[in-house]
Design a protein around this motif. Structure first.
Motif, PDB file in Angstrom:
ATOM      1  N   LYS A 124      -3.527  -1.813  -8.114  1.00 17.20           N
ATOM      2  CA  LYS A 124      -4.217  -0.534  -8.346  1.00 17.20           C
ATOM      3  C   LYS A 124      -4.899  -0.496  -9.721  1.00 17.20           C
ATOM      4  CE  LYS A 124      -2.057   3.596  -8.048  1.00 17.20           C
ATOM      5  NZ  LYS A 124      -1.193   4.698  -7.575  1.00 17.20           N
ATOM      6  N   MET A 172       2.256   1.825  -3.475  1.00 15.62           N
ATOM      7  CA  MET A 172       1.241   2.292  -4.432  1.00 15.62           C
ATOM      8  C   MET A 172       0.817   3.732  -4.183  1.00 15.62           C
ATOM      9  SD  MET A 172      -1.397  -0.817  -5.221  1.00 15.62           S
ATOM     10  CE  MET A 172      -1.211  -1.840  -3.790  1.00 15.62           C
ATOM     11  N   PHE A 173       0.702   4.112  -2.914  1.00 13.78           N
ATOM     12  CA  PHE A 173       0.068   5.401  -2.618  1.00 13.78           C
ATOM     13  C   PHE A 173       1.005   6.463  -2.051  1.00 13.78           C
ATOM     14  CE2 PHE A 173      -3.552   2.468  -2.593  1.00 13.78           C
ATOM     15  CZ  PHE A 173      -4.329   3.095  -3.558  1.00 13.78           C
ATOM     16  N   ARG A 174       2.209   6.054  -1.616  1.00 14.98           N
ATOM     17  CA  ARG A 174       3.061   7.075  -1.027  1.00 14.98           C
ATOM     18  C   ARG A 174       4.425   7.119  -1.680  1.00 14.98           C
ATOM     19  NH1 ARG A 174       0.346   5.366   3.557  1.00 14.98           N
ATOM     20  NH2 ARG A 174       1.986   3.877   3.972  1.00 14.98           N
ATOM     21  N   ASP A 184      -8.860  12.091  -9.344  1.00 18.87           N
ATOM     22  CA  ASP A 184      -7.706  12.993  -9.352  1.00 18.87           C
ATOM     23  C   ASP A 184      -7.989  14.212 -10.224  1.00 18.87           C
ATOM     24  OD1 ASP A 184      -6.301  11.371  -7.679  1.00 18.87           O
ATOM     25  OD2 ASP A 184      -5.260  10.283  -9.280  1.00 18.87           O
ATOM     26  N   ARG A 244     -12.303   1.169  -2.061  1.00 17.90           N
ATOM     27  CA  ARG A 244     -11.036   1.914  -2.133  1.00 17.90           C
ATOM     28  C   ARG A 244     -11.210   3.356  -2.559  1.00 17.90           C
ATOM     29  NH1 ARG A 244      -8.382  -1.300   1.143  1.00 17.90           N
ATOM     30  NH2 ARG A 244      -8.247  -3.430   0.371  1.00 17.90           N
ATOM     31  N   ASP A 245     -12.162   3.603  -3.492  1.00 18.36           N
ATOM     32  CA  ASP A 245     -12.338   4.980  -3.972  1.00 18.36           C
ATOM     33  C   ASP A 245     -12.949   5.875  -2.888  1.00 18.36           C
ATOM     34  OD1 ASP A 245     -14.618   3.414  -4.264  1.00 18.36           O
ATOM     35  OD2 ASP A 245     -14.935   3.902  -6.376  1.00 18.36           O
ATOM     36  N   ARG A 300     -10.134   6.536  -0.195  1.00 22.68           N
ATOM     37  CA  ARG A 300      -9.060   7.464  -0.547  1.00 22.68           C
ATOM     38  C   ARG A 300      -9.437   8.912  -0.248  1.00 22.68           C
ATOM     39  NH1 ARG A 300      -8.659   6.425  -5.858  1.00 22.68           N
ATOM     40  NH2 ARG A 300      -8.063   4.336  -5.236  1.00 22.68           N
ATOM     41  N   LEU A 344      -6.798  -4.780  -4.569  1.00 22.32           N
ATOM     42  CA  LEU A 344      -5.939  -3.599  -4.730  1.00 22.32           C
ATOM     43  C   LEU A 344      -4.508  -4.007  -5.037  1.00 22.32           C
ATOM     44  CD1 LEU A 344      -5.617  -0.461  -4.310  1.00 22.32           C
ATOM     45  CD2 LEU A 344      -5.012  -0.997  -1.940  1.00 22.32           C
ATOM     46  N   GLU A 345      -4.016  -5.003  -4.279  1.00 22.30           N
ATOM     47  CA  GLU A 345      -2.639  -5.456  -4.475  1.00 22.30           C
ATOM     48  C   GLU A 345      -2.524  -6.466  -5.624  1.00 22.30           C
ATOM     49  OE1 GLU A 345      -3.012  -6.152  -0.096  1.00 22.30           O
ATOM     50  OE2 GLU A 345      -0.832  -6.265  -0.270  1.00 22.30           O
ATOM     51  N   VAL A 379       0.844  -1.198   0.000  1.00 25.89           N
ATOM     52  CA  VAL A 379       0.000   0.000   0.000  1.00 25.89           C
ATOM     53  C   VAL A 379       0.880   1.250   0.000  1.00 25.89           C
ATOM     54  CG1 VAL A 379      -1.696   1.310   1.344  1.00 25.89           C
ATOM     55  CG2 VAL A 379      -1.967  -1.160   1.064  1.00 25.89           C
TER      56      VAL A 379
END
Ligand code: MN
Length: 424
Positions: free
Chosen positions: A375, A148-150, A191, A245-246, A249, A370-371, A145
């Motif tokens: 993503k 993917m996100f940071r 986004d 997940r959406d 976030r 997700l994993e 995670v």
């Protein structure tokens, strides 16, 4: 030595070699008796054993559990009797159903009252969950995670190797296997968009977890040490912590997940006791840096439990998309419970504690879509030719788990849920 765990013991009830419920398991659950209503039960093989009926006929005399405690909507009252009682009940059930014991085996009338088909029984929530906490204790999951996100260079946040990170979830939406869940709706912000939109989630996911159930309460102000933690844990269930997940976030900053996580979590109906899992203790990953003293522990506190996730699209066969193992968990249950109570937070019988998504080291051992689909960049191909980035409407998610050592197999059965379209 726990007599009920003797690996060579056999039952007069038929048990196939790949069955999750040999005589060494003796899990506890609640089923809907067609006449008497919700009742406690255990099972051997595919045979369900009605505990109120067993108790009324005197078979559980001397265990400290009265028949009324089993004629119940939930197991909480039974569990609250304490570890010596759970142990005595498991021991005596093990003796009653041991192959050489004629007492019930040869009493066909009583057998017809006490035994029924477990595969067609309507199973109910095994416990009334007062409080539910979800941890984030798989280092592989937290790393994935983070990448993917940071920050792919520093995927773990600075606190992660020091604290078993967790959050307080919601107990009202924890449901038993077989319950269908509607796709949640909520605020989603892309986004590109300046403002969020209100919509059904497009990124509905599962989280493969195991949850433990506490069997002993503490008073406010009291703490449970890692050494004593096992005395407070009744058993474990499979736990599908459905997630959007959406929605997650957009909502999770700064207080963590909220509506993205509380629209349904699905548990397997049989609580496998920690006692039955004793033979499967194993060592966990080396913890570096060394945790603070209150999180240190002696011995083997991880458990070797094979886990898998399967997807069954509507009218299609099921297909495995993940296989992993609970032994990869970085933080173990003893540490989770010690951390949870170190500030004096009190716990109750029937509380549930999710492990957090259990991911392994390989790409086919990740415990969430997700994993697995990274993503959405690596969609999973299913046998019918369709692809999955996340879960579609009418997909059924199936989780299974079992521990195996030589010929002894102790399993959890299944946690199954079908995803239905969003409500209008
Ligand atoms: Mn979770």
């Amino acid at each position: 030595m726990i007599l009920a765990n003797q690996p060579e013991r056999q039952s007069w009830i038929e048990v196939t070699v790949d069955c999750d419920f040999p005589i060494q398991n003796i899990p506890f659950g609640i089923y809907q008796h067609p006449v008497k209503g919700p009742s406690a039960a255990t099972r051997i093989g595919n045979t369900l054993i009605d505990l109120p009926c067993l108790a009324q006929n005197g078979f559980l005399n001397g265990t400290g559990a009265e028949p009324t405690v089993f004629h119940n909507n939930f197991l909480n009252e039974f569990i609250a009797l304490g570890q010596p009682v759970w142990r005595a009940v498991r021991e005596i059930i093990s003796e009653i159903f041991e192959a050489g014991n004629p007492l019930l085996r040869d009493n066909l009338i009583l057998r017809s009252e006490i035994l029924s088909d477990a595969t067609t029984a309507e199973m109910l929530m095994p416990v009334k969950v007062g409080d539910y906490t979800d941890f984030y204790s798989s280092i592989e999951h937290a790393t994935n995670v983070g990448i993917m996100f940071r920050d792919a260079e520093n995927p773990l946040l600075p606190n992660w190797r020091h604290i078993p990170v967790g959050y307080h979830g919601r107990s009202s939406s924890i449901v038993v296997s077989g319950t269908s869940i509607h796709r949640p709706k909520g605020q989603i912000k892309s986004d590109a968009g300046e403002y969020p939109v209100f919509s059904p989630s497009h990124q509905l996911d599962f989280e493969l977890e195991l949850a433990f159930v506490t069997g002993k309460a503490t008073v406010l102000g009291e703490s449970v040490s890692t050494a004593d933690a096992a005395d407070y844990i009744f058993g474990m269930v499979l736990f599908n912590d459905l997630s959007a997940r959406d929605i997650q976030r957009w909502e999770y900053i700064p207080l963590g997940p909220f509506l993205s996580k509380n629209f349904g979590s699905v548990v397997s109906p049989w609580i496998v006791t920690l006692e039955a899992l004793e033979p499967f203790r194993t060592s966990g990953p080396v913890q570096q840096p060394e945790p603070l003293p209150y999180l240190q522990f002696q011995g083997k506190e991880n458990f070797n439990i094979n886990l898998e996730v399967l997807i069954r699209p509507e009218s299609q066969p099921e297909q495995r998309i993940c296989s992993t193992n609970y032994k990869y968990m970085y933080w173990n249950m003893a540490q989770q419970l010690a951390h949870h109570t170190v500030n004096g937070c009190n716990i109750n019988v029937g509380d549930m504690y999710g492990s957090g998504t259990i991911s392994g080291p390989t790409t086919d051992s990740f415990g969430s879509m997700l994993e697995l689909a990274w993503k959405g960049t690596k969609p999973i191909k299913l046998a019918d030719g369709s692809e999955r980035k996340f879960i579609h409407d009418y997909d059924t998610i199936i989780m299974r788990g079992y521990a195996q050592k030589d010929k002894l197999r102790i399993g959890f059965g299944e946690a199954v849920t079908k995803i239905l379209p969003a409500n209008k």
